[in-house]
Structures are given as C-alpha cells and as structure tokens.
Write a protein that holds these residues in place. Structure first.
Motif, short mmCIF file in Angstrom:
data_model
loop_
_atom_site.label_atom_id
_atom_site.label_comp_id
_atom_site.label_asym_id
_atom_site.label_seq_id
_atom_site.Cartn_x
_atom_site.Cartn_y
_atom_site.Cartn_z
N THR A 132 -4.74 2.19 -1.71
CA THR A 132 -5.11 1.21 -2.74
C THR A 132 -6.44 1.61 -3.39
N ARG A 133 -7.40 1.97 -2.55
CA ARG A 133 -8.72 2.37 -3.10
C ARG A 133 -8.55 3.55 -4.05
N ARG A 140 -6.88 2.64 -7.36
CA ARG A 140 -7.80 1.89 -8.23
C ARG A 140 -8.87 2.81 -8.81
N ASN A 193 -4.84 0.69 2.78
CA ASN A 193 -6.14 0.40 2.16
C ASN A 193 -6.68 1.63 1.46
N ARG A 240 -4.69 -6.17 -3.72
CA ARG A 240 -5.36 -5.30 -4.71
C ARG A 240 -4.42 -4.24 -5.30
#
Ligand code: DGY
Length: 330
Positions: free
Chosen positions: A255-256, A259, A252, A280
C-alpha cells in the motif's frame, strides 16, 4: 456407489448452491446454514462436537484449540474450497480427522480472473468505468486513459501449480513472456509447451518482470513471501496481481509503495486480513480491488459442491476420499 441415504451427520457452515444443498439433503442427515451467517467459534465448535463430517469454507478458522475440543464422532473435514490455510492440518491429523479440499475445479475460473486483473490494471479499466459511471465522459481523446500494451510484457508467476500454469497458458495467448518461480522446476516438456523460463531466485525474477502474479498457496513458508524488501526489487513500472491469498504479500508495504508511486499498480482479489482490505488501498487510481471472487462462477461453485459430496461419499464407503490432504499440508 449406492444411492441410499447415509446416516452420516453432515454440517455445512455456509450456504452452498441450491443443487448442491438438495443433493446433500438427499444423501445425508445434513444441517445447513439457512441464513448464511458467518459462524462464530462457539457455533463452529457446537457443530464439531455433534457431527461426523463438517463442510467449512475459508471464512471458518478451524484451529488447534477447536480441533482438540471436537467430538469423538468428527472424522472428516470436507472443505468447500481448495485453500486450507484456515485449517490446522497437523492438529486434525493428531485427532485422526481427515481433511479434503476441492482441488482442480476452480483452476480455470481463477486463472480467468487473474488475466482479467492483469488487463484491468494495465489498461486502466477502473478509470474508464469511473468516468462512465459518473456521466462525466467528454468524448474520445488521443491522450486519455492510456494504459500499456499487454503483448510483450514480462509476466512473473509466483507458484506454478495448476492455477499458475493456467495463467501462463492465457498470458501466452495475449503475447506475454512467461517467467516463473516455483520450488520445483517444471519438466522440460511442460516448460516448452508454456514457453516459460524458470527462475531459481525469486529476487532475480522480481527485478526483471513487468507483472507479478501470486499463485502460490498460503503456508508458513509463503507468509509475506513478497515482503517489503522483495517489493522494492520490482521496477517502478511493475504491477502486482494476487488471486491466491493476501498473506503472501506484505499488504502495508504494498500500500505504501502504491501510494508513493514506487509500484505502478495492483489488482487484488484477496487481502492479508480476510475481508478487511487496507482502507488506504481504496480509491487509488492504479488499483483494482475485488471481493475474493476469483472462483465465483455458478459452474465452478456447483463443481466444488460435487467434489465435497464425492469426498464425503467415498469416506462413508470406507474408501480414501479423492481429495484427501496429508496432515503435513498441501
Ligand atoms: C479457495 O477455494 O481456496 C478459493 O480461494 C476460493 O475462491
């Protein structure tokens, strides 16, 4: 080793390459998974209660509860694969069940895939492929699809076992500078041959490299080794590659950061939750995702099967299987 068919009852949980299954049919009283479905716990348990040997692979979770309920006759878990984080090794040890893996034969293939991901992400192969597949390419341009040069980049290898060293050899040939973090430092001769620099501090290595390659096994000690805090130590231009196990990275957090542009790119063959990659991550231009295919060569998968057979035959003949793992872990 005798060629006679053994009376050992061997259960295999997934389809294996044809030559491996044929050999197993010749040698053992074998049950195969003809339609290759993923077995649920009840099916696994039924096999574990009624077989001398089971041959699972990484999609089968063999935890303490299943091991406690296993039949008295189960004596060997001959894993088809090198990683055994899906098997409770101490739990197997408590029941006197031996566990083997297939170490060694998938080293080079996995290292090839690691290098392929380094190149794919750094040189934006996914973006080029997408344009060609859409039929929208308008011809060469001096400024289109500009990636970075591989040669001269600093590669930080996390885990310098067989696969990490095979990655280092390849990366050297591409002109990369090799850095590594490993519990134990390599001997001086090996370090010299790989022209590799050891970092005692993972944090310090992460802050200095352009590419991080995860090549460490997943154990309780390596879970989220690349935590959010550590990922934030990377330079914004850094790229993260993982062909080992997804659980080593906080997916997570990664991914953050991808992005948000806080990490330049990622090449992932494995995910924290098995085959369920974080949705995502999809469609990000700076990310190349693969479906855990690092060891997926015909040759490698047959050699893995041959190792499984050798481990079972050694066990059947009262010898220690060559790839026996200690109950404490790998
Ligand atoms: C293994 O054997 O553990 C590998 O991850 C399969 O590619």
């Amino acid at each position: 080793m005798s060629g006679d068919k053994s009376s050992l009852r061997v259960a295999v949980t997934r389809r294996l390459p044809e030559p491996v299954e044929s050999k197993m049919r010749e040698l053992f009283d074998v049950r195969l998974n003809e339609d290759d479905h993923r077995m649920d716990r009840d099916e696994l348990l039924a096999l574990m209660q009624d077989s001398d040997v089971i041959v699972p692979s990484l999609s089968d979770r063999i935890d303490g509860e299943l091991l406690e309920k296993a039949g008295e006759r189960l004596k060997l878990i001959a894993n088809y694969g090198v990683g055994v984080d899906h098997i409770d090794l101490p739990g197997a040890g408590k029941r006197g069940i031996l566990v083997t893996n297939t170490s060694g034969v998938l080293t080079e293939d996995t290292a090839d895939m690691t290098m392929a991901l380094i190149i794919a992400v750094t040189r934006k192969l996914n973006q080029g492929m997408a344009v060609m597949q859409s039929g929208e390419w308008e011809g060469w341009s001096p400024t289109a699809f500009l990636g970075g040069r591989i040669g001269g980049r600093k590669l930080g290898i996390l885990g310098m076992g067989r696969i990490g060293r095979a990655v280092a050899r390849r990366a050297r040939a591409f002109g990369m500078e090799i850095h590594y973090h490993n519990r134990n430092r390599l001997d001086a001769e090996c370090e010299k041959a790989l022209q590799a620099s050891w970092w005692d501090s993972l944090d310090q290595m992460l802050a200095r490299v352009d590419v991080v390659s995860v090549n460490v096994a997943h154990t309780p000690a390596t879970f989220h080794l690349l935590s959010a805090r550590r990922l934030h130590l990377l330079q914004p231009g850094a790229v993260v590659i993982n062909t080992s196990r997804g659980e080593v990275i906080d997916e997570n957090a990664l991914t953050r950061m991808l992005r948000a542009g806080e990490i330049a790119g990622a090449g992932l063959d494995v995910y924290e939750h098995g085959h369920e990659a974080n949705p995502r991550l999809r469609n990000l231009p700076n990310v190349v995702l693969l479906p855990h295919m690092g060891s997926a060569t015909v040759e490698g998968r047959i050699e893995m099967g041959e190792k499984v057979i050798l481990n079972i035959r050694s066990f059947a003949e009262g010898q220690l299987p060559p790839d026996l793992l200690s109950p404490g872990g790998i």
